[in-house]
Scaffold this motif. Structure first.
Motif, PDB file in Angstrom:
ATOM      1  N   MET A  54     -11.853  -6.199  69.929  1.00  0.00           N
ATOM      2  CA  MET A  54     -11.971  -7.477  69.271  1.00  0.00           C
ATOM      3  C   MET A  54     -12.010  -6.828  67.686  1.00  0.00           C
ATOM      4  N   LYS A  55     -10.938  -7.291  66.993  1.00  0.00           N
ATOM      5  CA  LYS A  55     -10.906  -6.787  65.461  1.00  0.00           C
ATOM      6  C   LYS A  55     -11.629  -7.714  64.479  1.00  0.00           C
ATOM      7  N   GLY A  56     -12.130  -8.718  64.753  1.00  0.00           N
ATOM      8  CA  GLY A  56     -12.687  -9.594  63.888  1.00  0.00           C
ATOM      9  C   GLY A  56     -12.047 -10.926  63.781  1.00  0.00           C
ATOM     10  N   THR A  57     -12.768 -11.883  63.381  1.00  0.00           N
ATOM     11  CA  THR A  57     -12.013 -13.402  63.155  1.00  0.00           C
ATOM     12  C   THR A  57     -11.420 -13.536  61.814  1.00  0.00           C
ATOM     13  N   ILE A  58      -9.976 -14.187  62.301  1.00  0.00           N
ATOM     14  CA  ILE A  58      -9.344 -14.769  60.863  1.00  0.00           C
ATOM     15  C   ILE A  58      -9.568 -16.078  60.874  1.00  0.00           C
ATOM     16  N   LEU A  59      -9.980 -16.181  59.645  1.00  0.00           N
ATOM     17  CA  LEU A  59     -10.389 -17.737  58.925  1.00  0.00           C
ATOM     18  C   LEU A  59      -9.300 -18.340  58.295  1.00  0.00           C
ATOM     19  N   MET A  60      -8.557 -19.376  58.930  1.00  0.00           N
ATOM     20  CA  MET A  60      -7.593 -19.917  58.168  1.00  0.00           C
ATOM     21  C   MET A  60      -7.530 -21.567  58.257  1.00  0.00           C
ATOM     22  N   SER A  61      -7.888 -22.173  57.183  1.00  0.00           N
ATOM     23  CA  SER A  61      -7.840 -23.635  57.081  1.00  0.00           C
ATOM     24  C   SER A  61      -6.480 -24.070  57.035  1.00  0.00           C
TER      25      SER A  61
ATOM     26  N   MET B 214      -9.264  -2.598  45.408  1.00  0.00           N
ATOM     27  CA  MET B 214     -10.127  -2.232  46.639  1.00  0.00           C
ATOM     28  C   MET B 214      -9.256  -1.856  47.843  1.00  0.00           C
ATOM     29  N   GLY B 215      -9.358  -0.980  48.425  1.00  0.00           N
ATOM     30  CA  GLY B 215      -8.569  -0.451  49.785  1.00  0.00           C
ATOM     31  C   GLY B 215      -9.645  -0.297  50.637  1.00  0.00           C
ATOM     32  N   CYS B 216      -9.118  -0.494  52.096  1.00  0.00           N
ATOM     33  CA  CYS B 216     -10.058  -0.472  52.994  1.00  0.00           C
ATOM     34  C   CYS B 216      -9.768   0.855  53.964  1.00  0.00           C
ATOM     35  N   ALA B 217      -9.046   0.396  54.721  1.00  0.00           N
ATOM     36  CA  ALA B 217      -8.391   1.593  55.392  1.00  0.00           C
ATOM     37  C   ALA B 217      -7.549   2.911  54.790  1.00  0.00           C
ATOM     38  N   ALA B 218      -7.765   4.066  55.444  1.00  0.00           N
ATOM     39  CA  ALA B 218      -6.767   4.950  54.654  1.00  0.00           C
ATOM     40  C   ALA B 218      -5.410   4.531  54.809  1.00  0.00           C
ATOM     41  N   GLN B 219      -4.831   4.286  53.735  1.00  0.00           N
ATOM     42  CA  GLN B 219      -3.626   3.561  53.659  1.00  0.00           C
ATOM     43  C   GLN B 219      -2.583   4.489  52.676  1.00  0.00           C
TER      44      GLN B 219
ATOM     45  N   VAL C 139       1.533  -1.849  54.455  1.00  0.00           N
ATOM     46  CA  VAL C 139       0.548  -0.717  54.760  1.00  0.00           C
ATOM     47  C   VAL C 139      -0.443  -1.679  55.607  1.00  0.00           C
ATOM     48  N   PRO C 140      -1.426  -0.865  56.106  1.00  0.00           N
ATOM     49  CA  PRO C 140      -2.534  -1.653  56.909  1.00  0.00           C
ATOM     50  C   PRO C 140      -3.022  -2.930  56.372  1.00  0.00           C
ATOM     51  N   GLY C 141      -2.769  -4.111  57.044  1.00  0.00           N
ATOM     52  CA  GLY C 141      -3.328  -5.384  56.144  1.00  0.00           C
ATOM     53  C   GLY C 141      -2.348  -6.116  55.422  1.00  0.00           C
ATOM     54  N   PHE C 142      -1.106  -5.634  55.395  1.00  0.00           N
ATOM     55  CA  PHE C 142      -0.221  -6.176  54.621  1.00  0.00           C
ATOM     56  C   PHE C 142       1.295  -5.899  55.341  1.00  0.00           C
ATOM     57  N   ASP C 143       1.719  -7.181  55.846  1.00  0.00           N
ATOM     58  CA  ASP C 143       3.063  -7.232  56.427  1.00  0.00           C
ATOM     59  C   ASP C 143       4.172  -8.124  55.719  1.00  0.00           C
TER      60      ASP C 143
ATOM     61  N   ALA D  15     -11.522  -2.351  59.702  1.00  0.00           N
ATOM     62  CA  ALA D  15     -10.767  -1.403  58.378  1.00  0.00           C
ATOM     63  C   ALA D  15      -9.311  -1.473  58.632  1.00  0.00           C
ATOM     64  N   GLY D  16      -8.758  -1.195  59.864  1.00  0.00           N
ATOM     65  CA  GLY D  16      -7.342  -1.098  60.034  1.00  0.00           C
ATOM     66  C   GLY D  16      -6.495  -2.472  59.972  1.00  0.00           C
ATOM     67  N   ASP D  17      -7.143  -3.480  59.849  1.00  0.00           N
ATOM     68  CA  ASP D  17      -6.583  -4.766  59.681  1.00  0.00           C
ATOM     69  C   ASP D  17      -6.464  -5.468  58.371  1.00  0.00           C
TER      70      ASP D  17
END
Length: 425
Positions: A1-8, A28-33, A48-52, A122-124
């Motif tokens: 489980m990587k966390g919950t995505i909240l999208m309205s 701000m950057g979270c995972a090693a990117q 990068v992780p979190g950006f597609d 972190a990786g997401d």
């Protein structure tokens, strides 16, 4: 489980934005990117992780109390963030083409769980748009430093302003206390002779409040009484209230949260202790309006925080929140999360313009922004190099009013103490 995505879902209330989003500084950057990966369209940032770039999505994260003693108010911060991100997405997203998604992890308002919660997401995510509590923020700083990450804190200790891993959007706890005491003295000059004390959490937040009341009482010439402390999850305050009453405290600065305040009021009522209290907005909950403590809050408590009159739709930020929330009452927690999203958006806009959404790229973007602005909900944050940052010197002062949105009625919007403040605040 990587966390919950909240999208309205897109709402007709969140119509297309007519102007480009304001660009402001945050890093701000979270995972090693790294900047390696599939590049976006026509010279856009690389994946990068979190950006597609192909999917056109940027994910940001929150580490906050989805469960635990303050979960109800903490979740309001998420709602406030989503209100702004929905508006951004309705206009096409960051730079008009990258939609923002919010991923959440639960620290239960417990700093010992903050690192575990962060590791789940972190990786997401490219950055953290909210981390609840000074202890949790401090626990994540060395981890983010190793990966050049960055976070927007749900904490306001003034020392956070110079930390490269932190993008600070708010006036400090210290400034809020200084302004509240100044406001009391301005509106009632006899308060310059009142005896000021403090009941604070045994934490950096508590130290910040103590430093502030020490500074401002000296500035106005008022006597300083005792400082008594408590643990974050304490529910019994008879001993501390007894100490404050024995010291004949006229004004008490309270550094605690919504889970602490009912027990404080219960003890104060039982011991017939009726000083003027000063508290941060985080000590309030909409649930208090229908509770037995509402009368005491009305008579004896001022709250501080960001914001404006919560029903004043001439203020841009309040208008957007009003459109987003429908019939739901606007709270200062909504405002707080909304401001975090504004800061995050301004940073992301700058990083996209630079072509680099890695952690290092976000940190660099934060140093290249001159300031952060907040649509009338808070003062400007001066950015640039972390050592040169300057936090706002203003606070909004709220009286308790059961007829007002969330029980708080602004009596002084963006008030700034004429007595001045410490450069450390």
């Amino acid at each position: 489980m990587k966390g919950t995505i909240l999208m309205s879902p897109r709402s007709h209330r969140l119509a297309a934005v007519s102007a480009l989003l304001t660009i402001v500084a945050t890093s701000m950057g979270c995972a090693a990117q790294t900047t390696s990966g599939n590049s976006g369209a026509a010279g856009g940032p690389s994946a990068v992780p979190g950006f597609d770039p192909q999917a056109g999505t940027i994910k940001v994260g929150n580490v906050l109390a989805l469960s635990g003693p303050i979960s109800a108010t903490a979740k309001e911060q998420l709602v406030g963030q989503q209100a702004w991100f929905d508006k951004v997405n309705a206009a096409g997203g960051i730079a008009g083409k990258y939609r923002v998604q919010v991923v959440t992890a639960d620290n239960q308002y417990n700093p010992q769980l903050a690192v575990q919660a962060y590791q789940k997401i972190a990786g997401d995510v490219v950055m953290l748009s909210g981390v609840l509590g000074s202890p949790s923020v401090n626990a994540l700083v060395p981890i983010l430093d190793r990966s050049s990450g960055i976070m927007v804190p749900s904490a306001q200790d003034s020392h956070l302003r110079t930390i490269p891993a932190v993008l600070p959007p708010f006036s400090s706890y210290q400034t809020n206390v200084v302004n509240a005491v100044s406001y009391l003295v301005k509106t009632s000059p006899t308060m310059a002779k009142a005896r000021y004390c403090a009941l604070v959490m045994d934490s950096e937040w508590g130290k910040a409040d103590t430093d502030a009341v020490t500074f401002i009482t000296k500035a106005v010439g008022a006597p300083l009484g005792i400082v008594t402390k408590f643990a974050p999850l304490d529910t019994a305050f008879t001993a501390q209230i007894s100490e404050l009453k024995r010291d004949e405290c006229d004004v008490v600065v309270f550094g605690g949260a919504a889970n602490n305040l009912p027990s404080v009021v219960a003890a104060a009522t039982q011991l017939d202790f009726q000083p003027q209290w000063i508290a941060e907005f985080i000590a309030n909950s909409t649930a208090f309006k229908k509770s037995p403590i509402a009368e005491y809050l009305t008579k004896h408590v001022l709250f501080t925080g960001p914001g404006a009159k919560l029903d004043d739709t001439s203020v841009e930020g309040i208008r957007v929140l009003r459109e987003a929330l429908g019939q739901t009452e606007i709270t200062v927690q909504h405002v707080y999360g909304y401001m975090q999203a504004l800061a995050t958006t301004q940073l992301l806009e700058k990083a996209v313009k630079n072509g680099d959404l890695s952690g290092a790229g976000l940190r660099r973007a934060s140093t290249e922004l001159d300031k952060l602005t907040f649509q009338g909900l808070g003062g400007e944050v001066k950015l640039g190099a972390p050592a040169d940052r300057v936090l706002p010197r203003t606070s909004t002062i709220y009286a308790y009013d059961v007829a007002a949105p969330s029980g708080l009625s602004a009596v002084a919007v963006q008030y700034q103490a004429p007595e001045g403040s410490s450069p450390d605040f």
